[in-house]
Design an enzyme around this catalytic site. Sequence first.
Site, short mmCIF file in Angstrom:
data_model
loop_
_atom_site.label_atom_id
_atom_site.label_comp_id
_atom_site.label_asym_id
_atom_site.label_seq_id
_atom_site.Cartn_x
_atom_site.Cartn_y
_atom_site.Cartn_z
CG ASN A 25 -1.85 1.13 1.32
OD1 ASN A 25 -1.44 2.27 1.07
ND2 ASN A 25 -3.08 0.89 1.67
CG ASP B 64 -3.10 4.65 0.70
OD1 ASP B 64 -3.13 4.51 -0.53
OD2 ASP B 64 -3.97 4.19 1.47
CG HIS B 65 0.61 6.33 4.79
ND1 HIS B 65 -0.28 7.36 5.04
CD2 HIS B 65 -0.01 5.20 5.18
CE1 HIS B 65 -1.37 6.87 5.58
NE2 HIS B 65 -1.25 5.56 5.68
NE ARG C 51 8.21 21.25 3.46
CZ ARG C 51 9.51 21.39 3.64
NH1 ARG C 51 10.33 21.33 2.62
NH2 ARG C 51 9.99 21.59 4.84
NE ARG D 62 -8.33 7.69 4.27
CZ ARG D 62 -9.25 7.43 5.20
NH1 ARG D 62 -10.33 8.18 5.28
NH2 ARG D 62 -9.09 6.45 6.05
NE ARG E 270 -7.56 11.64 5.24
CZ ARG E 270 -8.11 11.12 6.32
NH1 ARG E 270 -7.41 10.33 7.10
NH2 ARG E 270 -9.37 11.34 6.63
CG HIS E 271 -3.50 9.00 1.49
ND1 HIS E 271 -4.34 8.32 0.65
CD2 HIS E 271 -3.79 8.57 2.74
CE1 HIS E 271 -5.09 7.52 1.36
NE2 HIS E 271 -4.80 7.64 2.64
CD GLU F 88 -7.17 -0.05 0.84
OE1 GLU F 88 -7.43 0.96 1.53
OE2 GLU F 88 -6.32 -0.88 1.14
CB THR G 219 -5.71 4.88 9.55
OG1 THR G 219 -5.56 3.79 8.64
CG2 THR G 219 -5.88 4.32 10.95
CB THR G 220 -9.49 2.14 7.11
OG1 THR G 220 -9.08 2.90 5.96
CG2 THR G 220 -10.86 1.55 6.85
CD GLU H 215 -7.28 -6.12 3.01
OE1 GLU H 215 -7.38 -6.08 1.77
OE2 GLU H 215 -6.50 -5.40 3.66
N GLY I 97 -2.06 -2.36 9.83
CA GLY I 97 -1.18 -2.26 11.00
C GLY I 97 -0.11 -3.34 11.08
N GLY J 219 1.09 -1.28 4.36
CA GLY J 219 1.52 0.01 3.86
C GLY J 219 2.29 0.85 4.85
CG HIS J 220 1.67 3.75 8.78
ND1 HIS J 220 2.34 3.48 9.97
CD2 HIS J 220 1.63 5.10 8.68
CE1 HIS J 220 2.66 4.63 10.55
NE2 HIS J 220 2.24 5.62 9.79
N1 PXP Z 1 -5.97 -3.03 3.92
C1 PXP Z 1 -6.91 -2.07 3.91
C2 PXP Z 1 -8.27 -2.43 3.41
C3 PXP Z 1 -6.63 -0.76 4.33
O1 PXP Z 1 -7.58 0.19 4.31
C4 PXP Z 1 -5.31 -0.46 4.74
C5 PXP Z 1 -4.97 0.94 5.18
O2 PXP Z 1 -5.25 1.86 4.22
C6 PXP Z 1 -4.36 -1.47 4.71
C7 PXP Z 1 -4.72 -2.76 4.32
C8 PXP Z 1 -2.94 -1.23 5.07
O3 PXP Z 1 -2.82 -0.85 6.40
P1 PXP Z 1 -1.44 -0.30 6.91
O4 PXP Z 1 -1.14 0.93 6.14
O5 PXP Z 1 -1.68 -0.06 8.36
O6 PXP Z 1 -0.41 -1.37 6.66
#
Ligand code: PXP
Length: 271
Positions: free
Chosen positions: A26, A28-29, A37, A64, A68-69, A89, A119-120, A170, A214, A235-236
């Site tokens: 993922n 996103d971040h 920035r 989203r 935001r990202h 997503e 976050t979700t 999921e 997470g 992701g994060h």
């Molecule tokens: N799966 C889904 C459906 C999510 O919404 C997210 C977070 O956007 C993740 C996995 C990944 O989570 P994380 O960024 O905490 O690893």
Amino acid sequence: MPEMTSGAAGTGKPTRPLGRLRLGVNIDHVATIRNARGGGHPDPLRAARVAEAAGADGITAHLREDRRHITDADIEALVSTISLPLNFEMAATDEMQAIALRHRPHAVCIVPEKREERTTEGGLEVAADENRLAHFIAPLREAGCRVSIFIAADRRQIEAAARIGAPVIELHTGAYCDAHADGRLAERDAELARLRDMAAYAHSLGLEVHAGHGLTYDTVSPVAAFPEVMELNIGHFLVGEAIFSGLDSAIRRMREVMDRARREAFGEGAA
Ligand code: PXP
């Protein structure tokens, strides 16, 4: 903290994994940092290319409502450039459905979305919204997208996901990971047992099972060792870890930890 090992060992279940465990990265971040920035750096598209070279099986990105990202332009670029499957997503809104139908990504994951959340936070409430969601996902499936529904490890939600015709769920691993991070070990183990049982239950209903949210090097192993789990989306942690070790190395290490967990639970050749 030590990396936990567990999995099927000790459950008494005859278990072989249902297939190779895929890793969806993922990104996103990467976009979160870019947007802090403005401008174009760091580029999520470059992250997707690095993820591919590091052995990721797919790229996950959440568009989203508040952008935001990830932005619309990011999705456009990902769809037209990357060769890995894109897991898009999105919330169950008309706007997102139209975007998904325009791009027809490999996969669509329906998530709950609250503007004020960081976050979700939880899984989608499928059981209370079955009719609408059944109609919502039908055109996405007809367009050829593999639809998954992001839910808590809850029997009611799993049954509802099966009833609306979703081929994939999921499971939200956030509660398990939070309990681990806070040192609430009894709760962590209870959450893990729930995830394990519900993965098996979902599979028994014919659903393909994915998991995520997470996950870290410390928490991924027991989940990777569930034989029914076919894909993890992470992701994060990977983006954070990339600050210290680089994205390529973070993804490769995650892949190794997942594969080791699979081998330890099921023997050589089981990753
Ligand atoms: N799966 C889904 C459906 C999510 O919404 C997210 C977070 O956007 C993740 C996995 C990944 O989570 P994380 O960024 O905490 O690893």
